[in-house]
Enzyme design. Structure first.
Site, PDB file in Angstrom:
ATOM      1  CB  CYS A 332      -0.901   0.075   1.226  1.00  0.00           C
ATOM      2  SG  CYS A 332      -1.321  -1.466   1.977  1.00  0.00           S
ATOM      3  NE  ARG A 361       1.447  -9.646   4.580  1.00  0.00           N
ATOM      4  CZ  ARG A 361       0.190  -9.643   4.179  1.00  0.00           C
ATOM      5  NH1 ARG A 361      -0.631 -10.579   4.602  1.00  0.00           N
ATOM      6  NH2 ARG A 361      -0.251  -8.709   3.359  1.00  0.00           N
ATOM      7  CD  GLN A 379      -0.549  -9.232  -0.784  1.00  0.00           C
ATOM      8  OE1 GLN A 379       0.023  -8.142  -0.775  1.00  0.00           O
ATOM      9  NE2 GLN A 379      -1.525  -9.522   0.046  1.00  0.00           N
ATOM     10  CG  ASP A 381      -1.920  -5.464  -3.044  1.00  0.00           C
ATOM     11  OD1 ASP A 381      -3.154  -5.368  -2.919  1.00  0.00           O
ATOM     12  OD2 ASP A 381      -1.112  -5.074  -2.188  1.00  0.00           O
ATOM     13  CG  HIS A 383      -3.545  -0.275  -2.682  1.00  0.00           C
ATOM     14  ND1 HIS A 383      -2.382  -0.919  -2.989  1.00  0.00           N
ATOM     15  CD2 HIS A 383      -3.937  -0.723  -1.457  1.00  0.00           C
ATOM     16  CE1 HIS A 383      -2.060  -1.717  -1.977  1.00  0.00           C
ATOM     17  NE2 HIS A 383      -2.975  -1.623  -1.039  1.00  0.00           N
ATOM     18  CE  LYS A 462     -10.740  -9.683   6.805  1.00  0.00           C
ATOM     19  NZ  LYS A 462      -9.592 -10.558   6.774  1.00  0.00           N
ATOM     20  CG  HIS A 508      -6.011  -2.032   1.332  1.00  0.00           C
ATOM     21  ND1 HIS A 508      -4.682  -1.767   1.531  1.00  0.00           N
ATOM     22  CD2 HIS A 508      -6.688  -1.194   2.142  1.00  0.00           C
ATOM     23  CE1 HIS A 508      -4.563  -0.807   2.433  1.00  0.00           C
ATOM     24  NE2 HIS A 508      -5.758  -0.438   2.821  1.00  0.00           N
TER      25      HIS A 508
HETATM   26 ZN   LIG Z   1      -3.004  -2.599   0.719  1.00  0.00          ZN
END
Ligand SMILES: [Zn+2]
Ligand SMILES: [Zn+2]
Length: 638
Positions: A332, A361, A379, A381, A383, A462, A508
């Site tokens: 992010c 992580r 990911q 991913d 945004h 979420k 996200h």
């Molecule tokens: Zn994010």
């Protein structure tokens, strides 16, 4: 006193009736399907007696709650059998877990597989005696005394940690356990069980405390259901992605390199990049922009984003020239900086930044598992930064994208909506707005969903999407999270139609989620036999003699020129050996090439199911394979 079923008939009965009698009065068939009941919302034994007006609901064994009660009761049965067979063994705890139960025992001699068979036999004997599960409520001090006399030091320790004056015990036959309950009425309800494994487990999960022996088991309402489950377990073992990953030469995880760190071998790397390429195409088509952030960012940025406060234990840090950096656990922050790099007008919104982003992580070594729980993963991913008015529309767009991708891979899926957790940031209004937007989008698409109270992220509610694989197992893939706080913390703004500055909202979202986990799921779902469009090797050429090597090379060249993924096995091995290997590799097409094919300039490919296509022109095969290599977008005719 008055009893009633939830949304059902009511009756007057004398106080003191048991829950089982009350349910019968209300017309519930009391066979072994009903294992317990809820009285005014609280789960209780069928043998409990009722003193006041009550609303009742039977708990059936074919529900998650009923199964849990039945399985937990089976753990008591197992503990009784173990105590009967192995005098002196101490019992610790025995909960129901997903798809089964376990019980921890303190024993000098570890249990053997032969012991499990004996324990199972004893359990069957005790079940056949149909012993009642009897609940007793006694003062805690008395319970401590009782377990001291029995030599059950773990129970004494548990009791000493309980902050209540009264505790409940359950007895069946010669066995007594400290337990909240409820339980099935008698051991006769426990007809189909199987002990499935043994492992070491520390008392209270603490490695400084004694190592106990954990026996795992599972139980089902009927023998047929138990057998079906055991077959599924065997099938899951056969498909285990850790084993297939090695056999198919997709990836490895080496202790030498570090736990939870995936090393992609050529076929695995190819498979992953096929998925990445497909995703880039798909996202560009849907108006996303590709971005890339650095692997680490200054620690003060992570403080600003709230990660230092809420996520530090899962992060890795490094230092150079006196500057501390946090390795990104999420993508992010860099995306926020891209947004902030200039003034934004409402006319530009929504902005959708997409990154195939690799994150680290920290996970405890004990929870790492193949590709499904790792420390470094990538990911798909994105945004989405938009105005509050656009949130719902954007969520709909993501839901549609998820539907498309799941249809392409052939997965069904389930949806969960997670609401505000205890530890969270943001105002009530923000949480309401976000939760409403998510709910409205789900309703608009008629997607059935399950609400998980309090399981949202710390920065917003979420939607989680769980795909169902070929064995019916659910796997987390997509999530859509609303976030009002990160834009606040980074002071993101846009200039509205009114010329004033406003705060945008951020979503996200991931679609496949962790590509590592998704690959693990794909391997197990297809049992390694990937469809042609995904197979890292689509065809393999197996020349019979050295004389046809040139011809085989020529065919391979033609296939490669058409963007097809082909290998050629020129090793001096027997044909039988090469065929066997290609079969183990689950390659969609095997092409044996001999003198006859070389003379006629044809090939005779064989499919994985054994079908043989005789004497095809090379171009005919190229066209067929190209057709099958197309990504199966829903609604497109192939
Ligand atoms: Zn994010
Ligand atoms: Zn119990």
């Amino acid at each position: 006193m008055r009893i009633a079923l939830d949304n059902g008939p009511a009756r007057e009965v004398e106080p003191g009736v048991t829950v089982a009698q009350a349910l019968k009065e209300l017309g519930v068939a009391m066979d072994h399907e009903v294992v317990a009941a809820k009285v005014n919302g609280h789960p209780v034994d069928l043998t409990a007696s009722l003193a006041h007006d009550a609303t009742l609901a039977p708990i059936e064994v074919h529900t998650p709650e009923g199964l849990e009660i039945m399985r937990h009761s089976t753990s008591h049965l197992m503990a009784e059998a173990v105590r009967d067979l192995f005098p002196g063994v101490k019992v610790a705890i025995g909960p129901a877990i997903e798809a089964g139960f376990y019980y921890d025992f303190d024993t000098k001699e570890p249990f053997t597989p032969e012991d499990l068979a004996r324990i199972e036999g004893k359990m069957a004997e005790l079940a056949a005696r149909d012993l009642f599960f009897v609940r007793e409520e006694i003062p805690k001090d008395e319970a401590i005394q009782l377990f001291k006399e029995e030599g059950e030091t773990y129970k004494v320790e548990l009791l000493e940690g309980i902050d209540q004056d009264e505790v409940s015990l359950y007895r069946q036959g010669s066995f007594v356990d400290l337990c909240r309950g409820p339980h099935v009425p008698s051991t006769g309800y426990l007809q189909a069980f199987k002990l499935t494994g043994i492992s070491g487990a520390y008392w209270r999960g603490d490695e400084r405390l004694p190592m106990l022996q954990r026996i795992y088991g599972t139980a089902f309402p009927t023998q047929a259901e138990l057998e079906r489950h055991l077959e599924l377990i065997e099938e899951a073992k056969r498909r285990d992605h850790r084993r297939l990953g090695r056999e198919l030469e997709l990836f490895s995880i080496e202790e030498e390199a570090g736990a939870g760190l995936v090393i992609y071998h050529p076929k695995g790397a190819l498979l992953r990049s096929l998925i990445e390429d497909f995703e880039r195409q798909l996202h560009l088509k849907r108006g996303y922009q590709m971005v890339m952030g650095p692997q680490m960012l200054r620690a003060d940025l992570w403080a600003k984003s709230g990660h230092m406060e809420n996520y530090k234990d899962h992060m890795y840090f490094t230092e150079a020239e006196g500057q501390v950096y946090g390795i990104k656990p999420m993508n992010c922050v860099a995306h926020m900086l891209i947004y902030k790099s200039r003034v934004r007008s409402y006319r530009e919104l929504p902005l959708r930044y997409f990154e195939i982003g690799t994150v680290l992580r920290h996970e405890r070594s004990g929870v790492l598992h193949g590709l499904t729980r790792v420390r470094q993963f990538t990911q798909d991913d994105a945004h989405i930064i938009c105005t509050p008015d656009q949130v719902e529309q954007e969520i709909l767009g993501v839901l549609d994208l998820v539907a498309e991708v799941m249809a392409i891979f052939g997965f069904e899926y389930e949806v969960e909506l997670s609401t505000r957790p205890e530890k969270s940031i943001g105002t009530d209004e923000e949480w309401d707005l976000a939760t409403t937007a998510l709910t409205n989008a789900l309703e608009a698409r008629n997607l059935p969903y399950h609400i998980c109270e309090g399981e949202g992220a710390f920065y917003g509610p979420k939607i989680d999407i769980k795909l169902k694989d070929a064995l019916g197992r659910a796997w987390q893939c997509a999530t859509i999270q609303c976030d009002f706080t990160l834009p606040e913390r980074f002071a993101l703004t846009y200039v509205g139609a009114d010329g004033e500055r406003h705060r945008p909202v951020m979503l996200h979202r991931v679609v496949l989620g962790s590509l590592e986990r998704f690959l693990g799921v794909l391997v197990e779902h297809f049992a390694g036999a990937f469809p042609v469009w995904l197979a890292p090797v689509q065809a393999i050429l197996l020349p019979i003699t050295d004389r046809v090597h040139d011809y085989a090379q020529e065919v391979a060249q033609k296939l490669r020129a058409a963007d097809l993924r082909v290998e050629i096995d020129l090793r001096p091995e027997t044909l039988r050996y090469k065929i066997r290997e290609a079969q183990l590799q689950k390659i969609p097409y095997m092409i044996v090439v001999g003198d006859r094919e070389a003379e006629k300039s044809t090939i005779s490919p064989r499919l994985r199911d054994g079908t043989e296509l005789k004497d095809l022109e090379i171009d005919t095969f190229v066209n067929r394979l190209k057709q099958e290599s197309r990504i199966p977008f829903p609604g497109e005719n192939i």
